[in-house]
Design a protein around this motif. Structure first.
Motif, PDB file in Angstrom:
ATOM      1  N   ARG A 271       0.834  -1.206   0.000  1.00  0.00           N
ATOM      2  CA  ARG A 271       0.000   0.000   0.000  1.00  0.00           C
ATOM      3  C   ARG A 271       0.869   1.255   0.000  1.00  0.00           C
ATOM      4  N   VAL A 272       2.005   1.210   0.687  1.00  0.00           N
ATOM      5  CA  VAL A 272       2.932   2.348   0.681  1.00  0.00           C
ATOM      6  C   VAL A 272       3.410   2.594  -0.744  1.00  0.00           C
ATOM      7  N   GLY A 273       3.793   1.528  -1.425  1.00  0.00           N
ATOM      8  CA  GLY A 273       4.246   1.671  -2.807  1.00  0.00           C
ATOM      9  C   GLY A 273       3.160   2.248  -3.696  1.00  0.00           C
ATOM     10  N   ALA A 274       1.939   1.755  -3.537  1.00  0.00           N
ATOM     11  CA  ALA A 274       0.828   2.235  -4.367  1.00  0.00           C
ATOM     12  C   ALA A 274       0.562   3.713  -4.115  1.00  0.00           C
ATOM     13  N   ALA A 275       0.777   4.167  -2.870  1.00  0.00           N
ATOM     14  CA  ALA A 275       0.500   5.559  -2.514  1.00  0.00           C
ATOM     15  C   ALA A 275       1.476   6.520  -3.171  1.00  0.00           C
ATOM     16  N   ILE A 276       2.612   6.036  -3.626  1.00  0.00           N
ATOM     17  CA  ILE A 276       3.605   6.930  -4.251  1.00  0.00           C
ATOM     18  C   ILE A 276       3.882   6.537  -5.703  1.00  0.00           C
ATOM     19  N   GLY A 277       2.901   5.827  -6.310  1.00  0.00           N
ATOM     20  CA  GLY A 277       3.007   5.592  -7.748  1.00  0.00           C
ATOM     21  C   GLY A 277       3.585   4.260  -8.171  1.00  0.00           C
ATOM     22  N   PHE A 278       3.659   3.290  -7.266  1.00  0.00           N
ATOM     23  CA  PHE A 278       4.166   1.960  -7.611  1.00  0.00           C
ATOM     24  C   PHE A 278       3.089   0.916  -7.325  1.00  0.00           C
ATOM     25  N   PRO A 279       2.209   0.650  -8.274  1.00  0.00           N
ATOM     26  CA  PRO A 279       1.157  -0.340  -8.038  1.00  0.00           C
ATOM     27  C   PRO A 279       1.701  -1.752  -7.836  1.00  0.00           C
ATOM     28  N   ASP A 280       2.894  -1.992  -8.341  1.00  0.00           N
ATOM     29  CA  ASP A 280       3.528  -3.304  -8.163  1.00  0.00           C
ATOM     30  C   ASP A 280       4.480  -3.244  -6.973  1.00  0.00           C
ATOM     31  N   ALA A 281       4.220  -4.048  -5.935  1.00  0.00           N
ATOM     32  CA  ALA A 281       5.018  -4.016  -4.709  1.00  0.00           C
ATOM     33  C   ALA A 281       6.484  -4.374  -4.969  1.00  0.00           C
ATOM     34  N   ALA A 282       6.724  -5.286  -5.894  1.00  0.00           N
ATOM     35  CA  ALA A 282       8.102  -5.687  -6.199  1.00  0.00           C
ATOM     36  C   ALA A 282       8.884  -4.529  -6.812  1.00  0.00           C
ATOM     37  N   ASN A 283       8.231  -3.789  -7.688  1.00  0.00           N
ATOM     38  CA  ASN A 283       8.897  -2.632  -8.293  1.00  0.00           C
ATOM     39  C   ASN A 283       9.211  -1.559  -7.248  1.00  0.00           C
ATOM     40  N   PHE A 284       8.272  -1.378  -6.316  1.00  0.00           N
ATOM     41  CA  PHE A 284       8.521  -0.406  -5.253  1.00  0.00           C
ATOM     42  C   PHE A 284       9.706  -0.826  -4.393  1.00  0.00           C
ATOM     43  N   SER A 285       9.756  -2.099  -4.006  1.00  0.00           N
ATOM     44  CA  SER A 285      10.863  -2.583  -3.185  1.00  0.00           C
ATOM     45  C   SER A 285      12.199  -2.420  -3.906  1.00  0.00           C
ATOM     46  N   LYS A 286      12.205  -2.719  -5.197  1.00  0.00           N
ATOM     47  CA  LYS A 286      13.433  -2.575  -5.975  1.00  0.00           C
ATOM     48  C   LYS A 286      13.867  -1.118  -6.034  1.00  0.00           C
ATOM     49  N   PHE A 287      12.905  -0.209  -6.274  1.00  0.00           N
ATOM     50  CA  PHE A 287      13.201   1.226  -6.330  1.00  0.00           C
ATOM     51  C   PHE A 287      13.733   1.720  -4.996  1.00  0.00           C
ATOM     52  N   PHE A 288      13.080   1.338  -3.903  1.00  0.00           N
ATOM     53  CA  PHE A 288      13.469   1.818  -2.579  1.00  0.00           C
ATOM     54  C   PHE A 288      14.863   1.323  -2.208  1.00  0.00           C
ATOM     55  N   GLN A 289      15.135   0.069  -2.486  1.00  0.00           N
ATOM     56  CA  GLN A 289      16.434  -0.491  -2.151  1.00  0.00           C
ATOM     57  C   GLN A 289      17.550   0.127  -2.998  1.00  0.00           C
ATOM     58  N   GLN A 290      17.224   0.455  -4.240  1.00  0.00           N
ATOM     59  CA  GLN A 290      18.193   1.082  -5.135  1.00  0.00           C
ATOM     60  C   GLN A 290      18.649   2.430  -4.596  1.00  0.00           C
ATOM     61  N   HIS A 291      17.738   3.149  -3.938  1.00  0.00           N
ATOM     62  CA  HIS A 291      18.047   4.500  -3.463  1.00  0.00           C
ATOM     63  C   HIS A 291      18.473   4.560  -2.002  1.00  0.00           C
ATOM     64  N   THR A 292      18.235   3.511  -1.233  1.00  0.00           N
ATOM     65  CA  THR A 292      18.565   3.545   0.203  1.00  0.00           C
ATOM     66  C   THR A 292      19.476   2.414   0.644  1.00  0.00           C
ATOM     67  N   GLU A 293      19.665   1.437  -0.236  1.00  0.00           N
ATOM     68  CA  GLU A 293      20.442   0.235   0.087  1.00  0.00           C
ATOM     69  C   GLU A 293      19.818  -0.542   1.236  1.00  0.00           C
ATOM     70  N   MET A 294      18.503  -0.387   1.390  1.00  0.00           N
ATOM     71  CA  MET A 294      17.730  -1.150   2.376  1.00  0.00           C
ATOM     72  C   MET A 294      16.380  -1.518   1.764  1.00  0.00           C
ATOM     73  N   THR A 295      15.826  -2.629   2.147  1.00  0.00           N
ATOM     74  CA  THR A 295      14.465  -2.952   1.732  1.00  0.00           C
ATOM     75  C   THR A 295      13.489  -2.119   2.539  1.00  0.00           C
ATOM     76  N   PRO A 296      12.286  -1.897   2.032  1.00  0.00           N
ATOM     77  CA  PRO A 296      11.292  -1.174   2.836  1.00  0.00           C
ATOM     78  C   PRO A 296      11.059  -1.828   4.199  1.00  0.00           C
ATOM     79  N   ALA A 297      11.016  -3.139   4.222  1.00  0.00           N
ATOM     80  CA  ALA A 297      10.761  -3.848   5.491  1.00  0.00           C
ATOM     81  C   ALA A 297      11.909  -3.608   6.470  1.00  0.00           C
ATOM     82  N   ALA A 298      13.156  -3.646   5.980  1.00  0.00           N
ATOM     83  CA  ALA A 298      14.306  -3.429   6.852  1.00  0.00           C
ATOM     84  C   ALA A 298      14.331  -1.989   7.369  1.00  0.00           C
ATOM     85  N   PHE A 299      13.980  -1.057   6.516  1.00  0.00           N
ATOM     86  CA  PHE A 299      13.943   0.358   6.935  1.00  0.00           C
ATOM     87  C   PHE A 299      12.925   0.541   8.048  1.00  0.00           C
ATOM     88  N   ARG A 300      11.728  -0.037   7.867  1.00  0.00           N
ATOM     89  CA  ARG A 300      10.684   0.096   8.890  1.00  0.00           C
ATOM     90  C   ARG A 300      11.109  -0.589  10.184  1.00  0.00           C
TER      91      ARG A 300
END
Length: 304
Positions: A271-300
């Protein structure tokens, strides 16, 4: 920072004063060639500004300094703002401004110093010698740089040639040659300021558009089209304002929002990914990790 041809103009004299605790150095006419109110020559690494005021100490000057660089990048503080000048850039320091040399930078190129009053009032006004609103760091285009280098080289030749003309004519030639160089420099400074204001306006519109649309729009071309700019114009404006690309600016804003949602809400990661323009959760995780070197789950998890 200059060799013997310019040592006097950037070394000061015994009659320097203090204003608000900052040393002020006058232009030592007696040390210039022929006693004229200017000096020009190469910068070097074997000179100091003054025995009691190391280069890296903040100080004030009561004359103009124009440095044209041709070596490695140099960091220089002017009125408490840091500037990085690279080969082909110029720094213009005006009377009354405080500045400081970087102890870790190697200054290479040509330095011109001018005493206030050396040029007539009409020239002072035409060249904007006291336009403190203009930027001190100037980045000429290749044709502009060629003209400035040629003008400075001619000025140096005239300055060093004290044998072919009597002093009065030598001084007159120097004033005319210096004026020609300063007219080019003043045009560059004014056009740089205009370009900076235009770039700032363009960036402001882009920034506001991104703030409104980042949750659904991540396309640089889409923002450029909506604002009526070419992609190239947008790239120049954003880079001038932030030092990064429009895509980098958009991505940074998207990542910031993702971090906010991950930290301050219990929304599922999809849902976090969808809220910022990533309807696909896998694409959001890949994008987030690319920019932070952490997965969304690890960051949280790190914040909880």
């Amino acid at each position: 920072m200059a060799d013997r041809t310019t040592q006097g103009s950037i070394q000061g004299g015994a009659d320097d004063s203090r204003v608000d605790g900052i040393r002020t150095f006058p232009f030592p006419v007696e040390l210039s060639v022929g006693g004229v109110g200017m000096q020009v020559g190469p910068m070097g690494t074997d000179r100091t500004w003054h025995a009691d005021a190391p280069l890296e100490r903040v100080h004030r000057i009561d004359f103009h300094v124009v440095m044209l660089f041709d070596g490695d990048p140099v960091r220089h503080m002017i009125d408490f703002a840091e500037y990085e000048a690279t080969a082909g850039d110029l720094l213009w320091i005006r009377p009354g401004q405080v500045h400081r040399f970087s102890p870790t930078s190697e200054y290479r190129g040509t330095v011109l110093t001018m005493q206030p009053g050396f040029l007539p009032r009409a020239t002072v006004e035409a060249t904007g010698l006291y336009r403190y609103d203009l930027p001190p760091l100037l980045r000429p285009s290749a044709p502009q740089l060629a003209g400035l280098e040629a003008g400075l080289a001619q000025l140096r030749r005239e300055y060093e040639d004290t044998a072919t003309l009597p002093l009065s004519l030598h001084t007159a030639v120097l004033r005319h040659t210096l004026t020609a160089f300063l007219l080019r420099l003043a045009h560059l400074a004014a056009s740089s300021a205009d370009a900076g204001r235009q770039a700032e306006s363009t960036f402001t519109l882009f920034r506001d558009a991104v703030e409104k649309g980042f949750a659904t729009n991540h396309s640089v071309s889409a923002y450029a089209d909506a604002l009526g700019y070419s992609r190239r114009t947008l790239v120049r404006a954003v880079r001038a304002a932030t030092g990064e690309t429009p895509k980098g600016f958009i991505d940074k804003r998207v990542v910031l929002e993702a971090k906010r949602l991950l930290a301050h809400t219990d929304l599922p990661i999809g849902r976090v990914g969808a809220a910022i323009g990533f309807p696909d959760a896998a694409n959001f995780s890949k994008f987030f990790q690319q920019h932070t070197e952490m997965t969304p789950a690890a960051f949280r998890a790190e914040l909880r």
